[in-house]
Design an enzyme around this catalytic site. Structure first.
Site, mmCIF file in Angstrom:
data_model
loop_
_atom_site.group_PDB
_atom_site.id
_atom_site.type_symbol
_atom_site.label_atom_id
_atom_site.label_comp_id
_atom_site.label_asym_id
_atom_site.label_seq_id
_atom_site.Cartn_x
_atom_site.Cartn_y
_atom_site.Cartn_z
ATOM 1 C CB SER A 73 -0.993 -0.007 1.171
ATOM 2 O OG SER A 73 -0.339 0.172 2.398
ATOM 3 C CG LEU A 85 8.685 -7.390 5.554
ATOM 4 C CD1 LEU A 85 7.552 -8.288 6.019
ATOM 5 C CD2 LEU A 85 8.734 -6.114 6.385
ATOM 6 C CG LEU A 109 20.275 -7.511 6.405
ATOM 7 C CD1 LEU A 109 19.912 -6.333 7.320
ATOM 8 C CD2 LEU A 109 21.293 -8.405 7.080
ATOM 9 C CG HIS A 112 10.998 0.389 11.719
ATOM 10 N ND1 HIS A 112 11.194 -0.944 11.413
ATOM 11 C CD2 HIS A 112 10.637 0.432 13.026
ATOM 12 C CE1 HIS A 112 10.957 -1.668 12.486
ATOM 13 N NE2 HIS A 112 10.624 -0.867 13.476
HETATM 14 C C1 GAR Z 1 4.501 -0.710 6.613
HETATM 15 O O1 GAR Z 1 3.805 -0.345 7.765
HETATM 16 C C2 GAR Z 1 5.988 -0.539 6.821
HETATM 17 O O2 GAR Z 1 6.319 0.493 7.685
HETATM 18 C C3 GAR Z 1 6.371 -1.873 7.410
HETATM 19 O O3 GAR Z 1 5.615 -2.810 6.699
HETATM 20 C C4 GAR Z 1 4.361 -2.220 6.349
HETATM 21 C C5 GAR Z 1 4.073 -2.543 4.905
HETATM 22 O O4 GAR Z 1 2.796 -2.148 4.541
HETATM 23 N N1 GAR Z 1 7.789 -2.099 7.286
HETATM 24 C C6 GAR Z 1 8.500 -2.755 8.207
HETATM 25 O O5 GAR Z 1 8.004 -3.269 9.187
HETATM 26 C C7 GAR Z 1 10.001 -2.823 7.920
HETATM 27 N N2 GAR Z 1 10.707 -3.288 9.077
HETATM 28 P P1 GAR Z 1 2.411 -2.009 2.998
HETATM 29 O O6 GAR Z 1 2.925 -3.266 2.301
HETATM 30 O O7 GAR Z 1 0.917 -1.940 2.983
HETATM 31 O O8 GAR Z 1 3.058 -0.769 2.478
#
Ligand code: GAR
Length: 187
Positions: free
Chosen positions: A13, A84, A86, A103
Site C-alpha cells: 500500500s 522485510l 535484510l 519503519h
Molecule cells: C509498513 O507499515 C511498513 O512500515 C512496514 O511494513 C508495512 C508494509 O505495509 N515495514 C516494516 O516493518 C520494515 N521493518 P504495505 O505493504 O501496505 O506498504
C-alpha cells in the site's frame, strides 16, 4: 528523469501511495517494483498502475544477481516500502545515501530483526505505549540502524488493538513517505 526502485514484501500500500502521489505532480520520474514474495499483493497493485514489477526470491538477493540488476537500472533512489529482508550489503556499499527504508515505529525502539509489520504494533500495544510513529531512515548493513531522516509521532492511548495502531501508523506513512522521497530527489 529520476529513476526509483520500490521494494516491497507484501501488500504494497505504501508503494501504491508513493506512485499515486507522484502522479499528481509534474516531476519527471519513473518507477519499477521489486518484491521477494511471488504472491505479494504489490504485484496486483503494480499491474493496475502499469508499473513494471519483478519477482526476486531471497536467494537472488544473496547471490549478487540483484546487485547487477540494480546497477543496470541505475536508480537515483531505492525505496524500501514494506520490504522485510535484510538489504544486501554489497548494494548498500554501491549506493551510499541512496537507499531509504520506512519503519513503523519510533526507532531505535521496536527495531531490529523480526520487528516488522504487525509484530511491531503487537509489541507496542503490549507495552502500553502512549505514542508510536514512523521512522524514515537511510539503510546500512544492519536492520533499522541507518541515519534517521524523519520521525513522526502519533498518540495511541485510545487504541485497544494492534490493528488500530497499524491504521494510525499507516496514516503517517501515507502522509510523509512520498514527501520525503520527493525532497530527496528534487530538493
Ligand atoms: C509498513 O507499515 C511498513 O512500515 C512496514 O511494513 C508495512 C508494509 O505495509 N515495514 C516494516 O516493518 C520494515 N521493518 P504495505 O505493504 O501496505 O506498504
Amino acid at each position: 528523469m529520476k529513476k526509483v526502485l520500490l521494494l516491497a514484501s507484501g501488500s504494497g500500500s505504501n508503494v501504491e501511495n508513493i506512485i499515486n502521489y507522484f502522479a499528481t505532480t509534474s516531476h519527471d520520474i519513473s518507477f519499477e517494483v521489486i518484491a521477494n514474495k511471488k504472491d505479494a499483493g504489490v504485484f496486483e497493485r503494480a499491474k493496475r498502475l502499469q508499473i513494471p514489477a519483478h519477482y526476486y526470491p531471497k536467494s537472488r538477493f544473496e547471490n549478487g544477481d540483484f546487485a547487477q540488476f540494480v546497477k543496470n537500472f541505475q536508480p537515483d533512489l531505492i525505496v524500501l516500502a514494506g520490504f522485510l529482508l535484510l538489504f544486501p550489503a554489497d548494494v548498500v556499499k554501491d549506493f551510499p545515501n541512496k537507499i531509504i527504508n520506512i519503519h513503523p515505529a519510533l526507532l531505535p525502539n521496536y527495531g531490529g530483526k523480526g520487528m516488522y509489520g504487525h509484530h511491531v504494533h503487537e509489541a507496542v500495544l503490549a507495552n502500553k505505549e502512549a505514542f508510536t510513529g514512523i521512522t524514515i531512515h537511510y539503510v546500512n548493513e544492519q536492520y533499522d540502524k541507518g541515519e534517521i531522516i524523519l520521525q513522526e509521532k502519533t498518540n495511541i492511548e485510545n487504541c485497544t488493538t494492534a490493528d488500530e495502531i497499524a491504521q494510525k501508523v499507516h496514516e503517517l506513512e501515507y502522509k510523509f513517505f512520498p514527501i520525503v522521497v520527493e525532497k530527496l530527489l528534487f530538493g
